[in-house]
Design an enzyme around this catalytic site. Structure first.
Site, PDB file in Angstrom:
ATOM      1  N   ASP A  85       0.865  -1.183   0.000  1.00 43.79           N
ATOM      2  CA  ASP A  85       0.000   0.000   0.000  1.00 43.79           C
ATOM      3  C   ASP A  85       0.902   1.234   0.000  1.00 43.79           C
ATOM      4  OD1 ASP A  85      -1.973   1.900   0.343  1.00 43.79           O
ATOM      5  OD2 ASP A  85      -2.999   0.844   1.962  1.00 43.79           O
ATOM      6  N   ASP A  96      -3.516   7.381  -3.398  1.00 42.45           N
ATOM      7  CA  ASP A  96      -3.380   6.241  -2.490  1.00 42.45           C
ATOM      8  C   ASP A  96      -3.737   4.982  -3.291  1.00 42.45           C
ATOM      9  OD1 ASP A  96      -3.427   4.580  -0.264  1.00 42.45           O
ATOM     10  OD2 ASP A  96      -5.015   5.656   0.785  1.00 42.45           O
ATOM     11  N   HIS A 156     -12.093   5.740   1.852  1.00 36.99           N
ATOM     12  CA  HIS A 156     -12.060   7.011   2.586  1.00 36.99           C
ATOM     13  C   HIS A 156     -11.889   8.189   1.654  1.00 36.99           C
ATOM     14  CE1 HIS A 156      -7.653   6.842   1.988  1.00 36.99           C
ATOM     15  NE2 HIS A 156      -7.824   5.541   2.161  1.00 36.99           N
ATOM     16  N   HIS A 164      -6.572   9.913   5.617  1.00 30.53           N
ATOM     17  CA  HIS A 164      -7.878   9.322   5.891  1.00 30.53           C
ATOM     18  C   HIS A 164      -8.856  10.415   6.275  1.00 30.53           C
ATOM     19  CE1 HIS A 164      -6.754   4.812   6.438  1.00 30.53           C
ATOM     20  NE2 HIS A 164      -6.589   5.247   5.228  1.00 30.53           N
ATOM     21  N   GLU A 189     -10.898   0.820  -1.198  1.00 21.92           N
ATOM     22  CA  GLU A 189      -9.932  -0.239  -0.914  1.00 21.92           C
ATOM     23  C   GLU A 189     -10.561  -1.460  -0.253  1.00 21.92           C
ATOM     24  OE1 GLU A 189      -6.818   0.740   1.895  1.00 21.92           O
ATOM     25  OE2 GLU A 189      -7.775   2.606   2.443  1.00 21.92           O
ATOM     26  N   GLU A 284      -6.501  -1.351  -4.126  1.00 20.73           N
ATOM     27  CA  GLU A 284      -6.934   0.036  -3.881  1.00 20.73           C
ATOM     28  C   GLU A 284      -6.568   0.943  -5.039  1.00 20.73           C
ATOM     29  OE1 GLU A 284      -4.911   2.022  -0.624  1.00 20.73           O
ATOM     30  OE2 GLU A 284      -6.514   3.496  -0.430  1.00 20.73           O
TER      31      GLU A 284
HETATM   32 CO    CO Z   1      -6.213   4.127   1.550  1.00 21.10          CO
END
Ligand code: CO
Length: 308
Positions: A85, A96, A156, A164, A189, A284
């Site tokens: 990630d 992200d 998010h 976040h 995600e 994600e």
């Molecule tokens: Co994330």
């Protein structure tokens, strides 16, 4: 969304795409996770951006928030299920994205379940879906593949220097009729698990974030806080980053961090795990929502095709 801001998001996404390709290349069986994490973060900096958070290299039943310690010697095994990630930011605007690696191929189905859930959720975005519709399609996709969706991890919002940001976007069926708002950035995600589909905090912490800077007496704590405020702001950071950048010894660093945690100046992000000996996969991507348009962020830059 201002043109300038949008360009920063898009550039962060393009760099993240390239970084993912690089990460896939170096995360081979036998590779040291510490070295890989440092190289991946260095790659981001060389491309003219910054890591938005420490590269998360979460193994097997660990779903998230695992990043190597500065003295860690863990190497990647053929059979490992590794979630990679990565966050990239330009001037605080974050892309992200995550993917999962398993070299032995034993967990292909699990990884495909998470990837397909993400794909199905993204396919809905053009139809202006509610959070309820997004959660439903993710849960349905993963359960139809025979796995459990992780219920207590969510997508998010993304805001400047906030990885976040609200709202949370559930990965399960829910009754939230809210929709994505034009002018905002989001990350979706899904996580698929072979076990309970519920993650708990472990006692192990590698990642922290500034919560509320305030005066502290301890010299080491003060040094850390000043550095974090200036360099990472309200983005998560790793203990190994401080070890590298601040040239403090292990004792000073531990004392400083402990003090900052006690005074609630920083917050800890413990490793999140499903039950022992289970496996979790993650996928994600981030996007910008505009009036009548969706711009996925983790994609090759315009004009470039995916390198083979
Ligand atoms: Co994330």
């Amino acid at each position: 969304m201002e043109k300038e801001v949008m360009e920063k998001y898009v550039k962060a996404g393009n760099i993240l795409f390239e970084t993912q390709e690089y990460a896939k290349k170096i995360l081979q069986p036998g590779a040291e996770l510490f070295e890989c994490a440092e190289k991946i973060e260095e790659f981001i900096v060389k491309k003219g951006a910054k890591p938005a958070f420490p590269v998360n290299l979460s193994l097997n039943e660990n779903a998230a928030h695992q990043t190597p310690d500065w003295n860690e010697k863990t190497t990647l095994k053929d059979s490992d299920v590794l979630k990679v990630d990565i966050g990239v930011h330009i001037d605080g605007y974050i892309a992200d994205g995550a993917f999962t690696i398993n070299h032995s191929g034993e967990h292909k189905q699990l990884i495909e379940a998470a990837e397909l859930a993400l794909k199905n959720a993204f396919a809905l975005l053009d139809k202006d879906p509610s959070f309820s519709e997004i959660g439903t399609v993710i849960e349905k996709t993963i359960s139809e593949k025979g796995f459990k969706v992780v219920r207590n991890l969510t997508g998010h919002g993304l805001a400047r220097y906030l990885q976040h940001a609200p709202p949370s976007i559930p990965n399960i069926a829910n009754n939230i009729e809210k929709k994505f708002e034009p002018g905002k950035a989001y990350a979706i995600e899904p996580f698929a698990s072979t076990a309970s589909g519920y993650v708990r905090e472990s006692g192990k912490v590698n990642i922290f974030m500034l919560e509320e800077p305030r005066p502290v007496r301890n010299t080491h704590a003060r040094k850390i806080m000043r550095f974090v405020e200036e360099n990472y702001k309200t983005l998560p950071f790793a203990e190994r980053w401080l070890f590298r950048e601040l040239k403090m010894n292990e004792f000073e660093l531990r004392v400083g961090l402990r003090q900052l945690l006690r005074e609630k100046c920083i917050k800890a992000y413990p490793i999140l795990h499903d039950v022992p000996n289970s496996f979790v996969a993650q996928a994600e991507n981030s996007f910008i929502k505009l009036e009548g348009e969706i711009i996925p962020l983790v994609v090759p830059s315009a004009g470039k095709t995916k390198s083979k």
